[in-house]
Design a protein around this motif. Structure first.
Motif, mmCIF file in Angstrom:
data_model
loop_
_atom_site.group_PDB
_atom_site.id
_atom_site.type_symbol
_atom_site.label_atom_id
_atom_site.label_comp_id
_atom_site.label_asym_id
_atom_site.label_seq_id
_atom_site.Cartn_x
_atom_site.Cartn_y
_atom_site.Cartn_z
ATOM 1 N N SER A 108 0.807 -1.219 0.000
ATOM 2 C CA SER A 108 0.000 0.000 0.000
ATOM 3 C C SER A 108 0.844 1.275 0.000
ATOM 4 O O SER A 108 0.324 2.352 -0.270
ATOM 5 C CB SER A 108 -0.942 0.018 1.213
ATOM 6 O OG SER A 108 -0.215 0.214 2.427
ATOM 7 N N ASN B 119 3.693 4.023 -1.213
ATOM 8 C CA ASN B 119 4.088 4.600 -2.487
ATOM 9 C C ASN B 119 5.323 3.890 -3.050
ATOM 10 O O ASN B 119 6.338 3.779 -2.359
ATOM 11 C CB ASN B 119 4.357 6.093 -2.298
ATOM 12 C CG ASN B 119 4.366 6.858 -3.589
ATOM 13 O OD1 ASN B 119 4.028 6.327 -4.645
ATOM 14 N ND2 ASN B 119 4.746 8.108 -3.514
ATOM 15 N N ASP B 120 5.214 3.385 -4.268
ATOM 16 C CA ASP B 120 6.320 2.752 -5.008
ATOM 17 C C ASP B 120 6.779 1.419 -4.408
ATOM 18 O O ASP B 120 7.853 0.928 -4.728
ATOM 19 C CB ASP B 120 7.507 3.720 -5.138
ATOM 20 C CG ASP B 120 8.430 3.355 -6.284
ATOM 21 O OD1 ASP B 120 7.920 2.966 -7.353
ATOM 22 O OD2 ASP B 120 9.654 3.439 -6.109
ATOM 23 N N LEU C 153 8.907 10.273 -4.459
ATOM 24 C CA LEU C 153 7.990 9.458 -3.670
ATOM 25 C C LEU C 153 6.973 10.282 -2.893
ATOM 26 O O LEU C 153 5.887 9.810 -2.587
ATOM 27 C CB LEU C 153 8.775 8.585 -2.693
ATOM 28 C CG LEU C 153 9.605 7.470 -3.308
ATOM 29 C CD1 LEU C 153 10.466 6.804 -2.256
ATOM 30 C CD2 LEU C 153 8.718 6.467 -4.012
ATOM 31 N N SER C 154 7.317 11.524 -2.581
ATOM 32 C CA SER C 154 6.417 12.347 -1.768
ATOM 33 C C SER C 154 5.320 12.997 -2.603
ATOM 34 O O SER C 154 4.365 13.540 -2.048
ATOM 35 C CB SER C 154 7.201 13.421 -1.022
ATOM 36 O OG SER C 154 7.726 14.371 -1.932
ATOM 37 N N ARG C 155 5.427 12.931 -3.913
ATOM 38 C CA ARG C 155 4.369 13.499 -4.758
ATOM 39 C C ARG C 155 3.132 12.620 -4.736
ATOM 40 O O ARG C 155 3.252 11.400 -4.726
ATOM 41 C CB ARG C 155 4.858 13.618 -6.207
ATOM 42 C CG ARG C 155 5.890 14.686 -6.378
ATOM 43 C CD ARG C 155 6.183 14.900 -7.836
ATOM 44 N NE ARG C 155 7.560 15.387 -7.945
ATOM 45 C CZ ARG C 155 8.397 15.057 -8.882
ATOM 46 N NH1 ARG C 155 8.042 14.227 -9.833
ATOM 47 N NH2 ARG C 155 9.604 15.545 -8.888
ATOM 48 N N PRO C 156 1.953 13.258 -4.717
ATOM 49 C CA PRO C 156 0.709 12.469 -4.702
ATOM 50 C C PRO C 156 0.486 11.695 -5.987
ATOM 51 O O PRO C 156 1.009 11.906 -6.995
ATOM 52 C CB PRO C 156 -0.384 13.503 -4.495
ATOM 53 C CG PRO C 156 0.221 14.842 -4.680
ATOM 54 C CD PRO C 156 1.697 14.684 -4.663
#
Length: 118
Positions: free
Chosen positions: A12, A14-15, A115-118
């Motif tokens: 779940s 990100n990436d 990774l922090s981008r939505p």
């Protein structure tokens, strides 16, 4: 937490990706090519190795009998958590998230920003 729920939780993030570099029985969950969780999802009992801050790792081991030094891992930085139902699922989710966050924090800045981008 069931093996399927543990897999879904790990994927779940990100990436996050599941790989099998140690054979078909060992699920390795990675972010940007770096491992944050390792589990034999068909193991009995179900266990998962998670990265942990060394000082917190010692505290967790003292407070929870189901948390031990990482099996076949650097015992300073990894814990093995037995998923037997005695550790609340909420706490296990926090430990998995902390492991993911520690790995992400060690990635190059450009990767962290992606990774922090939505």
């Amino acid at each position: 937490m069931t093996p399927d729920e543990l897999r879904a939780l790990c994927l779940s993030f990100n990436d996050a990706a599941e790989e099998f570099p140690f054979g078909p029985d060992a699920s390795v969950f990675k972010v940007a090519g770096k491992m944050f969780a390792l589990s034999r999802l068909d193991g009995d009992p179900l266990t998962v190795n998670l990265k942990c801050d060394p000082e917190i790792a010692v505290q967790l081991r003292a407070a929870h009998p189901e948390i031990a030094p990482g099996w076949h891992m650097n015992k300073r930085h990894w814990n093995t958590v037995t998923v037997s139902g005695t550790l609340p699922d909420r706490r296990l989710r926090e430990l998995v998230e902390d492991s993911y966050d520690l790995v992400v924090a060690g990635l190059p800045r450009a990767v962290r920003l992606r990774l922090s981008r939505p």
